[in-house]
Motif scaffolding. Structure first.
Motif, short mmCIF file in Angstrom:
data_model
loop_
_atom_site.label_atom_id
_atom_site.label_comp_id
_atom_site.label_asym_id
_atom_site.label_seq_id
_atom_site.Cartn_x
_atom_site.Cartn_y
_atom_site.Cartn_z
N GLY A 513 -35.71 5.64 19.74
CA GLY A 513 -34.59 5.33 18.87
C GLY A 513 -33.48 6.36 18.96
O GLY A 513 -32.29 6.02 18.96
N LEU A 514 -33.84 7.63 19.09
CA LEU A 514 -32.84 8.69 19.23
C LEU A 514 -32.12 8.58 20.57
O LEU A 514 -30.89 8.75 20.65
CB LEU A 514 -33.51 10.05 19.10
CG LEU A 514 -34.03 10.41 17.70
CD1 LEU A 514 -34.98 11.60 17.77
CD2 LEU A 514 -32.86 10.72 16.76
N LEU A 515 -32.87 8.29 21.64
CA LEU A 515 -32.25 8.12 22.95
C LEU A 515 -31.29 6.94 22.97
O LEU A 515 -30.15 7.06 23.45
CB LEU A 515 -33.34 7.93 24.01
CG LEU A 515 -32.86 7.51 25.42
CD1 LEU A 515 -31.90 8.54 25.99
CD2 LEU A 515 -34.05 7.27 26.34
N LEU A 516 -31.72 5.79 22.45
CA LEU A 516 -30.85 4.62 22.43
C LEU A 516 -29.64 4.87 21.54
O LEU A 516 -28.53 4.38 21.82
CB LEU A 516 -31.63 3.39 21.94
CG LEU A 516 -32.75 2.90 22.86
CD1 LEU A 516 -33.47 1.71 22.24
CD2 LEU A 516 -32.22 2.52 24.24
N GLY A 517 -29.82 5.62 20.45
CA GLY A 517 -28.68 5.97 19.60
C GLY A 517 -27.67 6.81 20.35
O GLY A 517 -26.46 6.61 20.23
N ALA A 518 -28.15 7.77 21.14
CA ALA A 518 -27.24 8.61 21.93
C ALA A 518 -26.47 7.77 22.94
O ALA A 518 -25.26 7.94 23.13
CB ALA A 518 -28.05 9.70 22.65
N LEU A 519 -27.17 6.84 23.60
CA LEU A 519 -26.50 5.98 24.58
C LEU A 519 -25.49 5.06 23.91
O LEU A 519 -24.40 4.82 24.45
CB LEU A 519 -27.55 5.16 25.34
CG LEU A 519 -28.47 5.95 26.27
CD1 LEU A 519 -29.59 5.07 26.80
CD2 LEU A 519 -27.67 6.56 27.42
#
Length: 577
Positions: A513-519
């Motif tokens: 979720g954090l990675l997709l949020g960053a993207l």
């Protein structure tokens, strides 16, 4: 029976019932179609000489006609026409075992054998998302490169292919990963370069393709797949609202909103009303929550034709006069200055619609075209989903005009697609076959069938891609990452406590979720400043800039490294860029 079902039955009879190779079966079907023979019934009832002439082989013609006659007898007796035995084409029987339920809380338990609706399938694939910039910037993950490519591709497609549902984006993303892995294996000597899919006869030379992160991915259209995002409420709606950029976050205007520009004239031009104006339509209106969307497109070569063409459309289709909005846009090349492109658009109260249509025309590199998007407002705000609906009808109208002009405007025609599993087909693997009868996956007691009507072609299953994402991103402690947390030193290593499997799964899901949020924050910052093609081109460079460092050559194959999410945030657009 529809033409697609006829084709499906006939193709199944040839490839499954008669064991005809796929390429040979498609060749035979094309030969029969030239003689206007398109179904099992027509083959059974046609004169043998007609079949013989179409196939240029008396033995094959006689054998095929006998097989079709036998299939018709089985169908009249209540069995399926295309096979000697087995289930009807639209379903697959589940094994007689206790149904396996996954842990997805979005999917309620269902009776075994019941099929998922498109909305339920999309809901079952939902991915976590966290947009807390402070938390993102502090996060360091451990992963290898392949799942990071997948995450980039899935999130990128939200912007470059918004008409694609999540299931398609996951399938396409996995296709990109597979293609990238194949080329990487060849480049470092782990695999020999073999013939491509066209040379092997696995797919046709005219197979539709979609560009994702610079790669041309062969796809299969999901004919008739209809889905829509339901408006979300509570905290989810608040999160979504943060992710929408200036274009889509602007509140959707109601019918009574003041229009920013004068409406196009709707009276018929008194002196010039050419009869050779031909309009292409997106098809029947697309309806969502009582709002209806429709689009028309035609040729325009001079600015002076603008009013004439708009008046002509209203004269030919007077029902458009009753619409809430008739937004339009066009691009044309200036005859006096060939290097100059003239662009104009008008929202007609549907805020942002004109800019969206211009963006689509630019993405497709279409000139000398006028497109009109019509909406009858149904009284309910659609939120971000309206962008997808508008894009779909506009693309469909342009695509229809391209077909009439002898060419395809879009490689996939704006339809939902599957990414083809080329490696699975080459290796004879067990990926999901594109025919709806071959494979189903259990979700919450219901089954998801992948029906496209083409037997033997394998696709990348979306739930496989989703599960790959969920298990691939591990937490790296501050000490392991070498981050300074005390004066003059690094973080103290704490005694590690063994986590349970559920805790590890929850942690990896949070990391995703954090990675997709960053993207999402990265792509949001650029979406209004780059075309879809430019965004796609930059995405690969951004991935290369942040991917984990691993050993070069075969030693680094599948190796893991660290990924600092702050490095993704640092790629966002600023006022200076």
């Amino acid at each position: 029976m529809s033409a697609q079902q006829d084709l499906q039955e006939l193709l199944r009879l040839l490839t499954v019932g008669r064991k005809t190779p796929m390429l040979q079966a498609m060749t035979q079907i094309k030969s029969l179609q030239t003689a206007d023979i398109r179904s099992i019934q027509q083959i059974a009832e046609a004169p043998l000489d007609t079949i013989k002439t179409a196939l240029s082989d008396e033995k094959t013609a006689k054998s095929l006609q006998n097989a079709c006659k036998a299939a018709m007898k089985r169908a009249s007796a209540g069995g399926p026409a295309g096979t000697k035995r087995g289930a009807p084409l639209s379903t697959t029987s589940l094994p007689s075992k206790r149904p396996r339920h996954d842990d997805n809380p979005l999917m309620p338990s269902r009776a075994p054998g019941e099929e998922l609706t498109p909305q339920e399938l999309e809901a079952s694939l939902e991915l976590p998302i966290c947009l807390d910039e402070e938390l993102i910037s502090q996060t360091v993950l451990e992963t290898n490169r392949a799942p990071l490519v997948l995450a980039f591709a899935v999130e990128l497609l939200r912007y470059t292919r918004p008409e694609q549902p999540l299931s398609s984006r996951l399938s396409l993303g996995q296709a990109v990963v597979s293609a990238n892995s194949r080329s990487k294996a060849v480049s470092i000597g782990l695999a020999a370069k073999g013939p491509n899919a066209e040379d092997e006869g696995l797919i046709g030379s005219g197979q539709p393709r979609v560009r994702v992160m610079g790669r041309e991915v062969p796809v299969l259209k999901r004919g008739g797949y209809e889905w829509k995002d339901e408006e979300e409420d509570g905290n989810t709606a608040e999160v979504n609202q943060q992710t929408i950029t200036a274009q889509s976050s602007s509140t959707e205007p109601k019918d009574e909103d003041v229009k920013s520009q004068p409406p196009p004239p709707k009276s018929v031009h008194p002196f010039f009303q050419p009869d050779d104006i031909h309009w292409s339509s997106s098809g029947p209106p697309v309806t969502s929550k009582d709002s209806k969307f429709l689009a028309h497109s035609t040729k325009i070569t001079k600015q002076a034709q603008e009013k004439v063409l708009l008046n002509n459309l209203m004269r030919k289709h007077p029902n458009l006069e009753s619409a809430s909005h008739n937004a339009w846009a066009y691009r044309l090349r200036d005859a006096r200055m060939p290097d100059r492109i003239i662009e104009r658009s008008f929202d007609d109260g549907e805020q942002g619609a004109g800019d969206l249509m211009l963006r689509i025309l630019r993405e497709l590199d279409i000139e000398d075209s006028l497109v009109v998007m019509t909406r009858w407002y149904g009284g309910t705000m659609l939120g971000p989903d309206r962008w997808r609906l508008m894009r779909n009808v506009v693309t469909a109208a342009l695509n229809e005009r391209g077909r009439k002009a002898g060419g395809e405007v879009l490689s996939a025609g704006g339809e939902a697609v599957w990414g083809l599993d080329i490696e699975g087909m080459q290796n004879g693997g067990s990926g999901a076959s594109a025919t709806s009868t071959s494979t189903s996956t259990s979700m919450g007691g219901k089954k998801a069938t992948y029906g496209t009507g083409v037997v033997g072609i394998q696709i990348h299953k979306p739930e496989v891609a989703r599960n790959y994402l969920l298990r691939s991103f591990h937490t790296v402690s501050a000490a392991d990452a070498g981050e300074e947390t005390e004066e003059g030193g690094t973080a103290k290593k704490k005694t590690k406590t063994r986590k349970t499997q559920k805790q590890l799964e929850a942690e990896r899901e949070e990391n995703l979720g954090l990675l997709l949020g960053a993207l999402r924050l990265l792509f949001d910052s650029w979406r209004d400043h780059l075309t879809a093609a430019e965004l796609d081109k930059r995405a690969w460079a951004w991935y290369v800039a942040v991917r984990p460092d691993v050993e070069a050559g075969p030693g680094g194959w599948g190796a893991k490294g660290t990924l600092r999410l702050k490095s993704i945030l640092d790629l966002r657009r600023t006022e200076q860029t």
